[in-house]
Design a protein around this motif. Structure first.
Motif, PDB file in Angstrom:
ATOM      1  N   ARG A   1      40.251 138.777 146.764  1.00 15.26           N
ATOM      2  CA  ARG A   1      41.598 139.110 147.238  1.00 15.26           C
ATOM      3  C   ARG A   1      42.277 137.899 147.865  1.00 15.26           C
ATOM      4  N   LYS A   2      41.516 137.143 148.645  1.00 12.69           N
ATOM      5  CA  LYS A   2      42.077 135.948 149.290  1.00 12.69           C
ATOM      6  C   LYS A   2      42.469 134.900 148.240  1.00 12.69           C
ATOM      7  N   LEU A   3      41.672 134.751 147.200  1.00 14.45           N
ATOM      8  CA  LEU A   3      42.005 133.805 146.140  1.00 14.45           C
ATOM      9  C   LEU A   3      43.306 134.208 145.449  1.00 14.45           C
ATOM     10  N   ALA A   4      43.489 135.511 145.241  1.00 12.89           N
ATOM     11  CA  ALA A   4      44.731 135.989 144.637  1.00 12.89           C
ATOM     12  C   ALA A   4      45.916 135.718 145.562  1.00 12.89           C
ATOM     13  N   GLU A   5      45.735 135.944 146.860  1.00 13.52           N
ATOM     14  CA  GLU A   5      46.808 135.674 147.820  1.00 13.52           C
ATOM     15  C   GLU A   5      47.185 134.198 147.809  1.00 13.52           C
ATOM     16  N   ASP A   6      46.188 133.329 147.830  1.00 15.48           N
ATOM     17  CA  ASP A   6      46.450 131.887 147.853  1.00 15.48           C
ATOM     18  C   ASP A   6      47.191 131.446 146.596  1.00 15.48           C
ATOM     19  N   GLU A   7      46.768 131.974 145.452  1.00 15.32           N
ATOM     20  CA  GLU A   7      47.406 131.573 144.198  1.00 15.32           C
ATOM     21  C   GLU A   7      48.834 132.086 144.129  1.00 15.32           C
ATOM     22  N   CYS A   8      49.054 133.306 144.579  1.00 15.91           N
ATOM     23  CA  CYS A   8      50.416 133.857 144.576  1.00 15.91           C
ATOM     24  C   CYS A   8      51.329 133.100 145.537  1.00 15.91           C
ATOM     25  N   LYS A   9      50.777 132.639 146.659  1.00 14.46           N
ATOM     26  CA  LYS A   9      51.562 131.822 147.593  1.00 14.46           C
ATOM     27  C   LYS A   9      51.974 130.504 146.951  1.00 14.46           C
ATOM     28  N   LYS A  10      51.024 129.859 146.279  1.00 10.26           N
ATOM     29  CA  LYS A  10      51.327 128.578 145.625  1.00 10.26           C
ATOM     30  C   LYS A  10      52.412 128.737 144.570  1.00 10.26           C
ATOM     31  N   LEU A  11      52.362 129.855 143.856  1.00 15.81           N
ATOM     32  CA  LEU A  11      53.330 130.101 142.795  1.00 15.81           C
ATOM     33  C   LEU A  11      54.613 130.744 143.306  1.00 15.81           C
ATOM     34  N   LYS A  12      54.627 131.082 144.607  1.00 12.88           N
ATOM     35  CA  LYS A  12      55.792 131.702 145.248  1.00 12.88           C
ATOM     36  C   LYS A  12      56.199 132.982 144.519  1.00 12.88           C
TER      37      LYS A  12
END
Length: 327
Positions: free
Chosen positions: A268-279
């Protein structure tokens, strides 16, 4: 010839007659790919019939409608279940009934399958998830698993093909000498696809819920997971989920089969981080959901109708099929 041996020879010469309950088993093995006697019993039969099911599977294997190999042994001693796949006669039988199978039957390499235990356990976990989804219909007739595909069927029929921006392991965009983003064409193979249809009193037509399944056995790197997140986002935005599976707004469910709550939260944290990077907008981040699979048999109601799923950036657990009435 001794009487006992003559009787044995006569039995071998008797033609095996396929009956409707045999066809149901063959269809199940075709759809779920890898099946054991326990799984066939759970899906198609009543409790207490395991011995009968084992005997039936043995007869189908002897007549080459099925073939089998043994599950990898986790300990030096003790019995292990047989894993069944379609045999040559089973493939011919299903093709004659209109099922889509390869033109020529190619017997799988059993020795290789038995050695590749990571592959087997992953595929069996996908099978268990799909069986749990199908059994939901028995408890809640308003919920129908209208269609589904196992990973192996998806690979046979073809993946989603999408174009994404190339990125480094830490998520940075890769550009060419002119500063333009470099793109790459990739293939997206979900572990499973599930298409539910749910009847609700306030809707004229059944509600549709589509789920892409990713079974995680804690063997993939952080970058592997980030890459999957990016690929699913690209597949939805490009319309490839609609083109290949007929759905614009799927849910992507990551089910952790090893590592428990700790692994679920890592995913879940990896998904959050990736979504943040991609805005990414909330609309896209909420299509991902994460849960933990039990070590033993999956309870359908708990998995699909209880709050055991977690979405990125959400403060509380949720239900994966949130349809209101369960009648």
């Amino acid at each position: 010839m001794p009487r006992a041996k003559q009787t044995e020879e006569n039995a071998k010469q008797e033609e095996f007659i396929v009956k409707p309950h045999h066809d149901r088993i063959l269809e199940a093995v075709y759809k779920y790919q890898f099946m054991t006697a326990e799984r066939v019993t759970r899906l198609l039969h009543k409790q207490g019939t395991l011995t009968t099911v084992r005997a039936t599977l043995g007869k189908l294997a002897a007549a080459e409608y099925l073939l089998y190999f043994y599950e990898p042994r986790p300990t030096p001693s003790g019995s292990v279940p047989k894993i069944f796949m379609l045999g040559s006669q089973g493939c011919h039988r299903l093709k004659s009934q209109g099922f889509t199978l390869p033109t020529r039957y190619q017997e799988p390499n059993i020795a290789e399958l038995q050695k590749n235990y990571l592959f087997l356990y992953h595929n069996l976990a996908v099978t268990d998830f799909l069986i749990a989804a199908k059994l939901l219909e028995k408890k809640f007739p308003a919920i129908e698993l209208y269609d589904f595909q196992h990973e192996r069927a998806i690979k046979r029929d073809g993946p989603m093909v999408v174009t994404v921006e190339k990125r480094t392991a830490d998520g940075k965009q890769v550009v060419d000498s002119g500063g333009q983003p470099i793109v790459e064409t990739i293939k997206v193979y979900p572990d499973g696809f599930l298409d539910f249809r749910i009847v609700q009193p306030d809707r004229a037509k059944p509600y549709r819920f589509c789920l892409f399944l990713e079974v995680d056995r804690n063997t993939e790197s952080d970058e592997d997971i980030r890459r999957k997140i990016r690929r699913y986002l690209a597949a939805v935005k490009s319309g490839d989920t609609l083109k290949r599976f007929g759905t614009k707004t799927p849910t992507v469910g990551f089910a952790s089969a090893r590592g428990g709550v700790k692994r679920r939260d890592e995913l879940r944290k990896l998904a959050e981080d990736e979504c943040k990077k991609l805005k990414e907008q909330h609309y896209y981040t909420q299509m991902f959901s994460f849960t933990v699979l039990p070590d033993g048999e999956i309870d359908s109601e708990t998995l699909f109708l209880s709050p055991v799923w977690y979405s990125p950036f959400a403060n509380r657990e949720s239900v994966i099929i949130n349809v209101g009435s369960r009648s």
